[in-house]
Design a protein around this motif. Sequence first.
Motif, PDB file in Angstrom:
ATOM      1  N   ALA A  21      77.489 -52.609  49.668  1.00 54.66           N
ATOM      2  CA  ALA A  21      78.288 -52.013  50.739  1.00 54.66           C
ATOM      3  C   ALA A  21      79.218 -53.070  51.318  1.00 54.66           C
ATOM      4  N   VAL A  22      80.336 -52.584  51.838  1.00 56.62           N
ATOM      5  CA  VAL A  22      81.290 -53.481  52.481  1.00 56.62           C
ATOM      6  C   VAL A  22      81.598 -52.947  53.871  1.00 56.62           C
ATOM      7  N   LEU A  23      81.493 -53.834  54.861  1.00 58.35           N
ATOM      8  CA  LEU A  23      81.880 -53.464  56.218  1.00 58.35           C
ATOM      9  C   LEU A  23      83.165 -54.201  56.549  1.00 58.35           C
ATOM     10  N   ALA A  24      84.160 -53.464  56.984  1.00 63.42           N
ATOM     11  CA  ALA A  24      85.422 -54.096  57.364  1.00 63.42           C
ATOM     12  C   ALA A  24      85.526 -54.126  58.875  1.00 63.42           C
ATOM     13  N   ALA A  56      79.020 -53.343  68.308  1.00 66.92           N
ATOM     14  CA  ALA A  56      79.614 -52.381  67.378  1.00 66.92           C
ATOM     15  C   ALA A  56      79.361 -52.816  65.942  1.00 66.92           C
ATOM     16  N   ALA A  57      79.700 -54.069  65.662  1.00 66.92           N
ATOM     17  CA  ALA A  57      79.512 -54.571  64.298  1.00 66.92           C
ATOM     18  C   ALA A  57      78.028 -54.593  63.942  1.00 66.92           C
ATOM     19  N   ALA A  58      77.234 -55.047  64.898  1.00 68.23           N
ATOM     20  CA  ALA A  58      75.800 -55.137  64.639  1.00 68.23           C
ATOM     21  C   ALA A  58      75.201 -53.754  64.385  1.00 68.23           C
ATOM     22  N   ASP A  59      75.592 -52.801  65.191  1.00 70.36           N
ATOM     23  CA  ASP A  59      75.063 -51.452  65.010  1.00 70.36           C
ATOM     24  C   ASP A  59      75.442 -50.884  63.652  1.00 70.36           C
ATOM     25  N   MET A  60      76.652 -51.194  63.229  1.00 72.01           N
ATOM     26  CA  MET A  60      77.086 -50.670  61.944  1.00 72.01           C
ATOM     27  C   MET A  60      76.282 -51.299  60.811  1.00 72.01           C
ATOM     28  N   ASP A  77      79.236 -46.081  43.867  1.00 71.90           N
ATOM     29  CA  ASP A  77      79.001 -47.443  43.383  1.00 71.90           C
ATOM     30  C   ASP A  77      78.905 -48.422  44.551  1.00 71.90           C
ATOM     31  N   ILE A  78      79.844 -48.317  45.422  1.00 76.04           N
ATOM     32  CA  ILE A  78      79.865 -49.213  46.586  1.00 76.04           C
ATOM     33  C   ILE A  78      80.247 -48.412  47.829  1.00 76.04           C
ATOM     34  N   SER A  79      79.515 -48.629  48.898  1.00 75.20           N
ATOM     35  CA  SER A  79      79.826 -47.957  50.159  1.00 75.20           C
ATOM     36  C   SER A  79      80.807 -48.791  50.971  1.00 75.20           C
ATOM     37  N   VAL A  80      81.608 -48.106  51.776  1.00 78.31           N
ATOM     38  CA  VAL A  80      82.560 -48.804  52.642  1.00 78.31           C
ATOM     39  C   VAL A  80      82.443 -48.247  54.052  1.00 78.31           C
ATOM     40  N   ALA A  81      82.421 -49.146  55.030  1.00 77.84           N
ATOM     41  CA  ALA A  81      82.400 -48.691  56.417  1.00 77.84           C
ATOM     42  C   ALA A  81      83.439 -49.476  57.204  1.00 77.84           C
ATOM     43  N   GLY A  82      83.947 -48.857  58.234  1.00 79.90           N
ATOM     44  CA  GLY A  82      84.964 -49.510  59.051  1.00 79.90           C
ATOM     45  C   GLY A  82      84.527 -49.593  60.498  1.00 79.90           C
ATOM     46  N   LEU A  83      85.437 -50.042  61.335  1.00 80.30           N
ATOM     47  CA  LEU A  83      85.223 -50.066  62.779  1.00 80.30           C
ATOM     48  C   LEU A  83      86.525 -49.637  63.449  1.00 80.30           C
TER      49      LEU A  83
END
Lengths: 355, 355
Positions: B261-264, B185-189, B287-293
């Motif tokens: 970008a930030v992945l949480a 999941a994290a890797a795919d994101m 400015d900055i992208s954010v993604a979650g799981l």
Amino acid sequence: MLSKEPGSPLDESKPPHSLRHVAQLAGVSVATASRVMSGSSHPVSERTRQQVLSAAESLSFVPNRLARALVTARSHTVGVIVHDISDPYFGDIVKGLEDGIHAEDYQLFVANSDRDPEKELNYVRAFDANQVDAIVFAASSLTDPDYADTLQKLATRFRGRGGAIVLLSDHLLEGPRVLFDNHRAAADMVGYLAGRGHRRIGYISGPPELEVSHVRLAGFNAAVAELGLGAGPEYIADGKFTLEGGGAAIPKLLDRVDVTAVLAANDLMAIGATRQLLSMGFAVPDDISVAGLDDIPIAEYGPVPLTTMRVPTYEIGRAGASLVLQALGDDVPADIRLAGEIVVRESVSSIGPPA
Amino acid sequence: MLSKEPGSPLDESKPPHSLRHVAQLAGVSVATASRVMSGSSHPVSERTRQQVLSAAESLSFVPNRLARALVTARSHTVGVIVHDISDPYFGDIVKGLEDGIHAEDYQLFVANSDRDPEKELNYVRAFDANQVDAIVFAASSLTDPDYADTLQKLATRFRGRGGAIVLLSDHLLEGPRVLFDNHRAAADMVGYLAGRGHRRIGYISGPPELEVSHVRLAGFNAAVAELGLGAGPEYIADGKFTLEGGGAAIPKLLDRVDVTAVLAANDLMAIGATRQLLSMGFAVPDDISVAGLDDIPIAEYGPVPLTTMRVPTYEIGRAGASLVLQALGDDVPADIRLAGEIVVRESVSSIGPPA
DNA sequence: TTGTAAGCGTTATCAC
DNA sequence: GTGATAACGCTTACAA
């Protein structure tokens, strides 16, 4: 080889986990073993009691509740029917219910009706077949011609068996119920808004097919009349209980009256309304205040944290449990009415005294 | 007065709803009545079958499943233990599970452990006492010294009785399991983000006490390494899986590296991060992208609708049901691995090729 | 205080 | 194809 009289064959083939084995190991009769294990009031000498207890312990004996249920005609089991267990509204109710009955050593069956009458009826039958002691209907009855009839019949049968029925919402069935006071919820929220200086409050109503829409609307109207606030159909727009509907209601409302606050009949519409307001360039709450009803989880995380009224879902479940327990204890429980509680967040502001 | 032989006293005092009454009304033996009602393979003439059926119908007979369970040693019930049924994550799982087993006429007991080891063990005992055919652990095992031991013992006992155990998460118990692939999941994101041009991705990790934190972090690290993106401890900050933690991680990250970008590691932190970014004057996602799981319900309603990865909770439940059914059908079920699916919303933007 | 035995409502094993 | 009847594991009169 040991001889086996038909009367008392002790089967060595499978794990020795029945009362017979406990009794045998303790050197007493099954009756005596039963008396201590079931906590019967029938006297048993302290000495024997200990023997039985330690025998049970060493066999790690767990009584078979199905067997017990068969003879006592009490399964110590309750079934609950919800529309959708993945909805936190029902999740909370189920949690409260489960906590409440578990304290008295009851187990809970959960059934998901998906609002399908046929499915719901089948669950009632299944619960009956499983000899549940009580059935809890967490949601309102469905509207289907055959459904009402059949459900009545099943309910009668079930009650004939000694089963209890508890309702946690409006329902065609009779029985002890716990009710959230929707009329009061809307009225109280109007009172709160009025207390913050608002005298022209718009209302986004729910779909007329739902009973709750009428009750909440009536609460709004009553409060608005009582407090002498701006009233009339121009203050009201339908929002269908959806996010989009709530948004769409805003232009309609604003076209007709110059409101300082908007109360939505549920939070989803309130959030939709807030979004719409924001996108139209209004500040929330500085230009226009928005309030909701329900306090769903996302109320807190919307574009503007929503001031709303919490429906005490967990408490509804707990209250339901207490009704179940009372009914099963041969009391005649009285209905329980629950009020909500205003959760103040950031979507409502005070305004000065009217000019 | 009718005479009552001890052998066949037909009790007129209570509602006639047992097989005996059906048999009597149909003019056949209980054995025959049982055969048609239980759908036995034992031959019964069509004529008698109809007689029995109509007798049952007219008495609105519902077989007592407890009695059946007692003799067949199969209760057709399943128990599930969740941490918190009011959490939609578990609500969804329970829904899937219930849907799956209900199709095969099983009933579901739901237990709420509140993450309390003692409570959980008691539920296992209660399920055992109620002779459930299977126990499903929806969440990971708890970390408590005594707990592990006792649970092992209970599990062994339960299995000795023929009970099946199914795990829907990492668990100390053995048994068929359905697993969501957190690493992937994290890797795919990360892959998704990289595909949108991001090469310096910050990561907000979960608390190290939780296994899932490590797995997701490992997934992130693996992907970042494989894709040759910016890597190293300076790209990572702990966010404790909370809203506040997610917010607090942002300044730390930004202090150290210039991420696009930030992945949480979960959505709650992603939302906290978004809020923090917004309040610091950054535009998200410009400015900055954010993604979650996870794709929790509020992901959609946050300050910026969150791009995240949906954990297929309902499907986990369904898969669990299929494992239960297989195990009960004496198959040896294979573990099931489920992948997530990226839900594209508005918190991630593409950036041009790196300068 | 203890034990014997009759069920609870089914299914399953034998006979017929 | 049908019917007695013995379980299943427990509780509960009724005796002793």
